[in-house]
Motif scaffolding. Sequence first.
Motif, PDB file in Angstrom:
ATOM      1  N   THR A  74      11.064  12.610  16.201  1.00  0.00           N
ATOM      2  CA  THR A  74      10.807  11.634  17.373  1.00  0.00           C
ATOM      3  C   THR A  74       9.091  11.422  17.636  1.00  0.00           C
ATOM      4  O   THR A  74       8.868  10.286  17.832  1.00  0.00           O
ATOM      5  CB  THR A  74      11.432  11.931  18.487  1.00  0.00           C
ATOM      6  N   LEU A  75       8.626  12.434  17.828  1.00  0.00           N
ATOM      7  CA  LEU A  75       7.168  12.390  17.975  1.00  0.00           C
ATOM      8  C   LEU A  75       6.597  11.982  16.798  1.00  0.00           C
ATOM      9  O   LEU A  75       5.350  11.060  17.012  1.00  0.00           O
ATOM     10  CB  LEU A  75       6.786  14.089  17.908  1.00  0.00           C
ATOM     11  N   GLU A  77       7.525   9.541  14.662  1.00  0.00           N
ATOM     12  CA  GLU A  77       7.868   8.278  14.742  1.00  0.00           C
ATOM     13  C   GLU A  77       6.935   7.655  15.864  1.00  0.00           C
ATOM     14  O   GLU A  77       6.445   6.551  15.838  1.00  0.00           O
ATOM     15  CB  GLU A  77       9.329   7.948  14.866  1.00  0.00           C
ATOM     16  N   ARG A  78       6.907   8.154  16.957  1.00  0.00           N
ATOM     17  CA  ARG A  78       6.055   7.602  17.983  1.00  0.00           C
ATOM     18  C   ARG A  78       4.568   7.397  17.591  1.00  0.00           C
ATOM     19  O   ARG A  78       4.064   6.392  17.935  1.00  0.00           O
ATOM     20  CB  ARG A  78       5.951   8.623  19.462  1.00  0.00           C
ATOM     21  N   THR A 248      14.483   6.075  17.073  1.00  0.00           N
ATOM     22  CA  THR A 248      13.446   5.584  16.267  1.00  0.00           C
ATOM     23  C   THR A 248      12.784   4.421  16.911  1.00  0.00           C
ATOM     24  O   THR A 248      11.608   4.354  17.191  1.00  0.00           O
ATOM     25  CB  THR A 248      13.602   5.644  14.705  1.00  0.00           C
ATOM     26  N   ALA A 251      11.035   5.206  20.228  1.00  0.00           N
ATOM     27  CA  ALA A 251       9.803   5.954  20.094  1.00  0.00           C
ATOM     28  C   ALA A 251       8.711   5.376  19.410  1.00  0.00           C
ATOM     29  O   ALA A 251       7.667   5.388  20.271  1.00  0.00           O
ATOM     30  CB  ALA A 251      10.079   7.179  19.089  1.00  0.00           C
ATOM     31  N   GLN A 252       9.072   4.382  18.429  1.00  0.00           N
ATOM     32  CA  GLN A 252       7.892   3.527  18.120  1.00  0.00           C
ATOM     33  C   GLN A 252       7.186   2.615  19.104  1.00  0.00           C
ATOM     34  O   GLN A 252       6.271   2.328  19.241  1.00  0.00           O
ATOM     35  CB  GLN A 252       8.438   2.808  16.740  1.00  0.00           C
ATOM     36  N   ASN A 299       8.595   7.222  27.690  1.00  0.00           N
ATOM     37  CA  ASN A 299       8.181   8.549  26.935  1.00  0.00           C
ATOM     38  C   ASN A 299       9.246   9.411  27.259  1.00  0.00           C
ATOM     39  O   ASN A 299       9.732  10.433  26.354  1.00  0.00           O
ATOM     40  CB  ASN A 299       6.812   8.824  26.938  1.00  0.00           C
ATOM     41  N   VAL A 302      12.653   8.982  26.029  1.00  0.00           N
ATOM     42  CA  VAL A 302      12.907   9.100  24.704  1.00  0.00           C
ATOM     43  C   VAL A 302      13.036  10.495  24.356  1.00  0.00           C
ATOM     44  O   VAL A 302      13.564  10.979  23.469  1.00  0.00           O
ATOM     45  CB  VAL A 302      11.673   8.214  23.761  1.00  0.00           C
ATOM     46  N   LEU A 303      11.942  11.193  24.739  1.00  0.00           N
ATOM     47  CA  LEU A 303      11.828  12.665  24.629  1.00  0.00           C
ATOM     48  C   LEU A 303      13.331  13.328  25.246  1.00  0.00           C
ATOM     49  O   LEU A 303      13.681  14.207  24.551  1.00  0.00           O
ATOM     50  CB  LEU A 303      10.585  13.424  25.273  1.00  0.00           C
ATOM     51  N   ALA A 306      15.858  12.698  22.451  1.00  0.00           N
ATOM     52  CA  ALA A 306      15.337  13.541  21.379  1.00  0.00           C
ATOM     53  C   ALA A 306      15.925  14.794  21.458  1.00  0.00           C
ATOM     54  O   ALA A 306      16.437  15.645  20.509  1.00  0.00           O
ATOM     55  CB  ALA A 306      13.987  13.544  20.890  1.00  0.00           C
TER      56      ALA A 306
END
Length: 386
Positions: A74-75, A77-78, A248, A251-252, A299, A302-303, A306
């Motif tokens: 995930t990191l 993809e970010r 994904t 994250a993007q 963020n 998202v984290l 993940a």
Amino acid sequence: MNFGLTSEQQMLVEATRAFVEAELVPYENEVEKTDHVRPELIKQIHAQAIKSGFYAVNMPEELGGGGLDHFAFTLFERELGRTSFALQYAVHRPSNILRACNDEQKERYLLPTIRGERVECLAITEPNAGSDVRSMQTRAVPEGDDFVINGTKHFISYADVADYIILFASSGIEDTKRGPKRLITSFLVDKDTPGLEVRMGSRSVSHRGFHHCELVFNNCRVHKRQVLGEVHHGFDVANTWLGATRLTVAAQCVGRAQRAMEMATQWAATRKQFGQTIGKFQGVSFKLADMATEIEAANLLVLQTAWKTAEGTAQDQDYAMAKLYATEMLARVTDQAVQIFGGMGLMEETGIERFWRDARVERIWDGTSEIQRHIISRAVLRPHEA
């Protein structure tokens, strides 16, 4: 739950950002102007991605992939989200659906894809079956050792450059309490299979250089050995992929919003009006404050998703919340960024209009915002049997 990055995770973030800045960002304007990524540029990025260890990072190490866990991926993809979507094709992350390959299919499809020798695309969406996947009309009828496939798919990403297709088709009907329901089977279909035609789709305002296609199947015969997973159980394969794909996207969107924020901040700190930089006016500075807050909230969401995925506790509503909030956050942030740039925000020279334009599709593909709200509300009401 601690989202403080380990030294290894921080190194991954820094290395990925450096790769994006060096290998992808310099070609953004070219892709925007030509709506095309040159084959030789794809090969160049492809080679650098393999050399840097960024190719197939989501696949297990024992299969030749990078072996990143869900949180690290995930990191990754970010950071990729900070640049042109079209350029990311050459930094390929094979679909997790391919993990369902049997031994024979691994040798023919999965392993060559991990090595960078083959590329897949995914075909689910149809002209009359977007969010309502169960209503797909592409049919796969068994005939001897083959399935005969007829129908049309559209909005198929990367079909113009892929070597084979992960196809989902209706393979039967079952009776349920709510009425007849289509059974879905997934297949691995080589693009040069007779009876399959690949056509370029309509031009989109979002993500220039990234093209979607239409796939037309006309009595296309596919051997039963190319069934991915089990017959009639294509959704069992897809469900393991959909959540991760929505994460994904989220994250993007965070990565893209962070870059748009950086551009807007730089502009606000240097552009002068009425004798001072515009960032000193509350009308601008408060916009930056709101943007920063929303990006940080997205963020963290998202984290957290993940982290739950890595722990094996993530549920459908977690992915839906992450995608819903991050995609809608990106829309607000890029809109405010254009406002901060003023008239120049709509000019191609500044580049911010691209982020604004690209943001629009994120609320549609991989499940619309309305679908995500349906998933979330259903989870909220379920304990009350409502």
